[in-house]
Design an enzyme around this catalytic site. Structure first.
Site, PDB file in Angstrom:
ATOM      1  N   HIS A   1       0.860  -1.184   0.000  1.00 40.22           N
ATOM      2  CA  HIS A   1       0.000   0.000   0.000  1.00 40.22           C
ATOM      3  C   HIS A   1       0.896   1.234   0.000  1.00 40.22           C
ATOM      4  O   HIS A   1       2.126   1.144   0.043  1.00 40.22           O
ATOM      5  CB  HIS A   1      -0.957  -0.001   1.197  1.00 40.22           C
ATOM      6  CG  HIS A   1      -0.351   0.450   2.498  1.00 40.22           C
ATOM      7  ND1 HIS A   1      -0.968   1.334   3.346  1.00 40.22           N
ATOM      8  CD2 HIS A   1       0.828   0.145   3.098  1.00 40.22           C
ATOM      9  CE1 HIS A   1      -0.203   1.544   4.418  1.00 40.22           C
ATOM     10  NE2 HIS A   1       0.886   0.822   4.290  1.00 40.22           N
TER      11      HIS A   1
ATOM     12  N   CYS B   1       6.038   6.654   4.038  1.00 41.18           N
ATOM     13  CA  CYS B   1       4.869   5.832   3.699  1.00 41.18           C
ATOM     14  C   CYS B   1       4.079   6.349   2.505  1.00 41.18           C
ATOM     15  O   CYS B   1       3.109   5.721   2.084  1.00 41.18           O
ATOM     16  CB  CYS B   1       3.960   5.683   4.914  1.00 41.18           C
ATOM     17  SG  CYS B   1       4.723   4.707   6.235  1.00 41.18           S
TER      18      CYS B   1
ATOM     19  N   HIS C   1       5.010   0.420  -0.503  1.00 39.64           N
ATOM     20  CA  HIS C   1       5.745  -0.471   0.387  1.00 39.64           C
ATOM     21  C   HIS C   1       4.789  -1.572   0.856  1.00 39.64           C
ATOM     22  O   HIS C   1       3.590  -1.485   0.632  1.00 39.64           O
ATOM     23  CB  HIS C   1       6.344   0.286   1.588  1.00 39.64           C
ATOM     24  CG  HIS C   1       5.329   0.916   2.468  1.00 39.64           C
ATOM     25  ND1 HIS C   1       4.643   2.074   2.135  1.00 39.64           N
ATOM     26  CD2 HIS C   1       4.868   0.552   3.686  1.00 39.64           C
ATOM     27  CE1 HIS C   1       3.809   2.388   3.111  1.00 39.64           C
ATOM     28  NE2 HIS C   1       3.920   1.474   4.068  1.00 39.64           N
TER      29      HIS C   1
ATOM     30  N   HIS D   1       3.661  -4.754   3.885  1.00 40.54           N
ATOM     31  CA  HIS D   1       3.645  -5.197   5.282  1.00 40.54           C
ATOM     32  C   HIS D   1       3.180  -6.648   5.329  1.00 40.54           C
ATOM     33  O   HIS D   1       2.464  -7.117   4.454  1.00 40.54           O
ATOM     34  CB  HIS D   1       2.643  -4.393   6.123  1.00 40.54           C
ATOM     35  CG  HIS D   1       2.938  -2.949   6.248  1.00 40.54           C
ATOM     36  ND1 HIS D   1       3.940  -2.457   7.049  1.00 40.54           N
ATOM     37  CD2 HIS D   1       2.357  -1.873   5.663  1.00 40.54           C
ATOM     38  CE1 HIS D   1       3.947  -1.137   6.974  1.00 40.54           C
ATOM     39  NE2 HIS D   1       3.003  -0.758   6.129  1.00 40.54           N
TER      40      HIS D   1
ATOM     41  N   HIS E   1      -1.439 -10.916  -0.715  1.00 37.36           N
ATOM     42  CA  HIS E   1      -0.619 -10.690  -1.908  1.00 37.36           C
ATOM     43  C   HIS E   1      -1.311  -9.784  -2.915  1.00 37.36           C
ATOM     44  O   HIS E   1      -1.330 -10.048  -4.114  1.00 37.36           O
ATOM     45  CB  HIS E   1      -0.185 -12.017  -2.544  1.00 37.36           C
ATOM     46  CG  HIS E   1       0.901 -12.680  -1.770  1.00 37.36           C
ATOM     47  ND1 HIS E   1       0.644 -13.399  -0.632  1.00 37.36           N
ATOM     48  CD2 HIS E   1       2.235 -12.694  -1.945  1.00 37.36           C
ATOM     49  CE1 HIS E   1       1.790 -13.853  -0.144  1.00 37.36           C
ATOM     50  NE2 HIS E   1       2.777 -13.434  -0.911  1.00 37.36           N
TER      51      HIS E   1
ATOM     52  N   GLU F   1       0.874  -3.287  11.631  1.00 43.28           N
ATOM     53  CA  GLU F   1       1.692  -3.069  10.439  1.00 43.28           C
ATOM     54  C   GLU F   1       3.081  -3.667  10.635  1.00 43.28           C
ATOM     55  O   GLU F   1       3.717  -4.081   9.679  1.00 43.28           O
ATOM     56  CB  GLU F   1       1.857  -1.569  10.185  1.00 43.28           C
ATOM     57  CG  GLU F   1       0.695  -0.915   9.530  1.00 43.28           C
ATOM     58  CD  GLU F   1       1.033   0.478   9.058  1.00 43.28           C
ATOM     59  OE1 GLU F   1       0.207   1.046   8.348  1.00 43.28           O
ATOM     60  OE2 GLU F   1       2.111   1.019   9.374  1.00 43.28           O
TER      61      GLU F   1
END
Length: 143
Positions: free
Chosen positions: A14, A23, A27, A29, A71, A129
């Site tokens: 996201h 952010c 990137h 998580h 994914h 996260e």
């Protein structure tokens, strides 16, 4: 008060729109979702007598929700140019288009609302996260 707790994880990318910091870039998580149920009374009859609900039903309800995002690229609707979305779709990337900014706080509320819609007595959802940082959404109890 009686309660149950279960958790599920998913891996997804996201970015945060209108954010001045790291952010704002794409990137990923390993999102960890922990859901809690709470009720004043246990079920009184049948197969689930003296239970909040069957753990398997609770676990599966949460896993179905997290599996839908696994994914994938979590995208706030309207945050990318239409041609970018089209290119990603043409490349067959799995996009999860969401009507909110893809913060952990909003994801916690989303999972709580989805579980409530399934009729589960949700009291709280935590979305991690990272192993050390999570957002918490607490559901107001009906009196």
């Amino acid at each position: 008060m009686y309660g149950l707790r279960t958790e599920s994880c998913f891996d997804a990318a996201h970015f945060l729109t209108d954010y001045d910091g790291k952010c704002e870039n794409l990137h990923g998580h390993r999102w960890r979702v922990v859901a809690y149920l709470a009720t004043d009374k246990l079920q009184a009859e049948g197969q689930m007598k003296d239970m909040v609900i069957d753990f398997g039903d609770f676990k599966n309800a949460l896993r179905d929700l997290t599996e839908a995002f696994d994914h994938s690229f979590l995208v706030e609707e309207g945050s990318l140019m239409e041609k970018t979305v089209t290119c990603l779709e043409e490349e067959e990337f799995k996009l999860s288009m969401l009507p909110f900014r893809t913060t952990a706080e909003n994801l916690a509320r989303y999972f709580a609302e989805q579980l409530l819609e399934k009729g589960l007595p949700v009291s709280q959802v935590d979305v991690y996260e990272t192993p050390n940082n999570c957002a918490i959404y607490q559901v107001e109890r009906q009196k």
